[in-house]
Each structure stands twice: as C-alpha cells, then as structure tokens.
Scaffold this active site. Sequence first.
Site, PDB file in Angstrom:
ATOM      1  N   SER A 122       3.023 -18.922 -27.388  1.00 58.83           N
ATOM      2  CA  SER A 122       2.518 -17.938 -28.307  1.00 58.83           C
ATOM      3  C   SER A 122       3.063 -18.032 -29.735  1.00 58.83           C
ATOM      4  O   SER A 122       2.510 -17.405 -30.634  1.00 58.83           O
ATOM      5  CB  SER A 122       2.824 -16.547 -27.752  1.00 58.83           C
ATOM      6  OG  SER A 122       4.220 -16.349 -27.674  1.00 58.83           O
ATOM      7  N   SER A 126       6.841 -20.275 -24.885  1.00 60.16           N
ATOM      8  CA  SER A 126       6.195 -20.023 -26.178  1.00 60.16           C
ATOM      9  C   SER A 126       6.819 -20.684 -27.399  1.00 60.16           C
ATOM     10  O   SER A 126       6.206 -20.713 -28.458  1.00 60.16           O
ATOM     11  CB  SER A 126       6.103 -18.523 -26.430  1.00 60.16           C
ATOM     12  OG  SER A 126       5.035 -18.007 -25.678  1.00 60.16           O
ATOM     13  N   LYS A 139       8.502 -15.493 -36.506  1.00 63.72           N
ATOM     14  CA  LYS A 139       7.419 -15.000 -35.644  1.00 63.72           C
ATOM     15  C   LYS A 139       7.297 -13.485 -35.776  1.00 63.72           C
ATOM     16  O   LYS A 139       8.309 -12.783 -35.896  1.00 63.72           O
ATOM     17  CB  LYS A 139       7.728 -15.392 -34.196  1.00 63.72           C
ATOM     18  CG  LYS A 139       6.590 -15.136 -33.215  1.00 63.72           C
ATOM     19  CD  LYS A 139       6.990 -15.625 -31.813  1.00 63.72           C
ATOM     20  CE  LYS A 139       5.902 -15.419 -30.781  1.00 63.72           C
ATOM     21  NZ  LYS A 139       6.305 -15.892 -29.439  1.00 63.72           N
TER      22      LYS A 139
HETATM   23  N1  GLN Z   1       2.108 -18.433 -21.820  1.00 62.12           N
HETATM   24  C1  GLN Z   1       3.117 -17.638 -21.211  1.00 62.12           C
HETATM   25  C2  GLN Z   1       2.632 -16.210 -21.060  1.00 62.12           C
HETATM   26  O1  GLN Z   1       1.603 -15.921 -21.535  1.00 62.12           O
HETATM   27  C3  GLN Z   1       4.394 -17.686 -22.027  1.00 62.12           C
HETATM   28  C4  GLN Z   1       4.411 -16.766 -23.167  1.00 62.12           C
HETATM   29  C5  GLN Z   1       5.738 -16.700 -23.866  1.00 62.12           C
HETATM   30  O2  GLN Z   1       6.615 -17.527 -23.652  1.00 62.12           O
HETATM   31  N2  GLN Z   1       5.889 -15.677 -24.674  1.00 62.12           N
HETATM   32  O3  GLN Z   1       3.273 -15.388 -20.488  1.00 62.12           O
END
Ligand code: GLN
Length: 494
Positions: free
Chosen positions: A154, A178, A79
């Site tokens: 994400s 994410s 990532k």
């Molecule tokens: N969707 C969640 C957020 O936007 C989780 C994102 C993540 O785990 N990086 O904060």
Amino acid sequence: MDREVLTLSGLRAKLAENPKFLYEYIEFIYDVIDAVEGKVKAFITLRSKDDVLREADRVVDKLIEGRAGRLAGALLAVKDNIVTKGLRTTCASKILSDFIPPYNATVVDRILREDAIIIGKTNMDEFAMGSTTENSAFFPTRNPWDLSRVPGGSSGGSAAAVSALEATAALGTDTGGSVRAPAAFTATVGLKPTYGLVSRYGLIAYASSMDQVGPIGRTVTDVSIILDVISGRDVKDATSTHSRGGYREATVEPFKVLHPKLRVAVIEELVVGGVEKPVKHSFLRTLRKLESNGIDVIWLNMPISRYSLPAYYIIAMAEASSNLARYDGIRYGLHESVEGRPWYEVYTNVRTRGFGKEVKHRILLGSFVLSAGYYDEYYLRASKVRKIVRDSLLAILREHDAVISPTMPVLPPKLGERIADPLKLYAIDINTVLANLAGVPAISIPSDIVNDLPVAVQLMGNEFDEVRLVALARVVEGIINLAPLVPPLVRRYV
Ligand code: GLN
C-alpha cells in the site's frame, strides 16, 4: 543531475563539501516533480517549493556550522498514514480527508531532528489495505516504469516518488508487505524492520500486531541510514524496544559482521506455485549468481507456509475491525451533527459515506471472524498458524543467514487487472506476509529488469538482527550489481 547525488549517501557527501548545493538539489527535485507528478500521482499533499526552500535555509546554516543531523537536506516523502503536525494526513480515506494532526508521529520527530525535510505526504491504499494503491479514495498512483501499471502498495506513493526521483527517500508502512511490494515493483529498496524496532506512535493503526514503519530508498545503504534514525525505544509505544544501531556501518563493511561463508535458505513453497514464469526464471538466475560468488543456497520446505496467507488476512481483518471502530464521526475526521439524532444514525451515516468498499469489506469480515460463534474456527486457528509459522521460520533462521525468495510472485500488474477480484489481489502477498506473521525483518532489493519491468528478491532475517540483514543485503546488492535504476520516464534528468 550528477548520478552520484541521487542517493541519500551521495547527497550527504556532496552537501558536506558544498552546503549550498542543497538549493540546486531542491530545484532539481521540483523540476522533476513539475514534469512527472501529473502522470505518476505519488503525492496526496505536496509541499510548496517555497516552504521547502525556507526550511533549507536553516539546514544550510547548520551544515556550514558543522552541526547538521544525519539526514540533513534529504527530501523525504512520508506515507499519508503517518501523522505530521499541521500537515494534512488522510490515510487516503474520505473519513480523514480534512484531518490536520495536532502532533507528530515519533518517526517524524526523529527524521526532523536529524534535519530531513518532508517534501509531502504520499498516496496509499485506504488505511493501508491493498497491494496496488488502487484502493486510495482519491486516485491511483502509477508505476514510473510503465504508467499503465500499478506501483504496488500500500505504500505505492512513497515508492513511486523515490523511483521517479521526486524524493531522496521515503517512509512507508508494512503490515503484510506494503513497503516491500511497492519497492519490488518500482526497483527501489524497501525494509520492514522487526516488529518493535520502530515506534508505531502516530502511525494510524491497521493491524497493530503487525504494523511497522519502514524506509524506502535507492540503495541498501540509504535505507540503513534511515533505520539508524527511526529505530529505538519510545516511551509512547509500549511494544517498541532498544535498537543496536550501526546499520549504515554494517553496509559499509559487511564482512565485519558476517561470516565469510554465507548460507541462504530457499523455501520451496515460496518459489513454486503461484510464481509467474519470468519472475521464477529471473529468481533462479539470481540464485546462480549468488552461488557462483560463493554463497551456499539451501533448498528446504516449510509446509505451514501454505496457510500463512489466510491466517494473515484473518488476523489483519480482525484487528482492523477493532482499530477502525474509532471513526465515529464525533471526535475527528468526517463529521455530522448529533443534535436531536440517535448516535447510531450519525455513526452509520458517517461510516457509510467515509469508508471505501475494501475497508467496509474488511470491517465486516473482521467482525465476523471475531464473533462468538466463529472465533474458534477462524481467529483462534489463524493465531495457531501464526505461532507455527513463527517457530518454523525462526528454526530455519537459526541455521541460515537469511531466507531468500522473490519479493512478489508477479510482474507489476496493469491498473485494474487484479483489483476486481479480492482473492486474486490477496494472492500476490504470499511471500511478504510471512515476515509480518513471524515479526522478523525483511528487505526487498531490485534483482533484475525483465520485459522492461522491475523484479526483486526478498531477504528475511532473524529478529532484531537488522545489522546482519542489511550487511547481507549489501553483499547481495553488490553481486547482482544492476546499473543505477532510473525509470525511462525520468532518464533524461540524469
Ligand atoms: N496487501 C496487504 C493487505 O492488504 C498488506 C498491506 C500492508 O502491508 N499494509 O493487508
């Protein structure tokens, strides 16, 4: 390509027999990439086949000499918020679009030490803020199971790359789901470790008290192999701690570490309410399968879970507003000359140009909830909810082997379907944020294909007990027993 070698463990076995098979495997992966990457768009930076083949020479030599590491020959997608020395790391943000890190994250050093080959850096929501990968400043990634749908986020690029056979496995990061959300939407396995089990050194911070790096793979065993490699104390991250290890082993002989009588809890609040009908029905079918295989399923309530989503978003935004203050246009990233100008003008310009809408939104809200007049009302209250969530969850986990729920309450949404309304988007994290608030580990495994789309279950386990969590996940994976999950887009390659 022979289906056996699509998994990391299958590839390992094959390479042990025939090290030179690695060249054939690399050709295969790049053939798939040539055919599908233009549609899926999983990578922000893809390494050239020549570069990868050059590294393969060294790995093949080591395999022949019998001194290759545990990830020898694995083509891992990383990532783009995990720093890689000499390899551009953007966080899917314009503010870092030309950033070439001078050092490796600890997890990167660890996978390279075990002879993995990094195939590229994957797309994500900008600064990991989102659940669909639509918040990338560059382009959205598409779900290999249906190109009109999102892959989740994400870590959407990492999961899509694994799902579409463009990588052996991947690293993602998980602050509120994410790793698990994109794993669920792409029929891959995603594991968020206990907070502190994996070093965060070199992970570009979003919400530091919840961020964790986690593996995404095709099977429970594959993510466990990677967890063995990346976990453990690192002097460069004071919150990191010792790892027991033995995760892969636990998936090979799960009943060595589990009692034969398994008890899993279902928190009713995670199944009623916002869960879409097809997902709910599929989840109930999965529970029946588990029961008919002798696993006890116990329903219970956790009223505080109603507040977990707002508490998560308040805490995550508060921490983000502080973490993102470092992008000042001077030290690294997007830059403007300070010559003859007040510093705040440069700071404001760079941040206005460099950050996307959602990131700005969260910096503003995060600063607000920490401001003198509102700290008690928002941040402090959210912190109290977090403590109660953690205590309640740990109490449940003392009495049960795991908590099971649908990972995502919905099927993978269409592109554009959720992004317009932040609250609608935040709502789909309802079942994943609990583990981050509490710090406990959680794994998402594919459980069904409904209307040709992946559905998954999540298992949350006790803190630092990944050995039991992956063992149980392996048992559940065996009971669910889905055929190898290859999306239609790439079926003709296997
Ligand atoms: N969707 C969640 C957020 O936007 C989780 C994102 C993540 O785990 N990086 O904060």
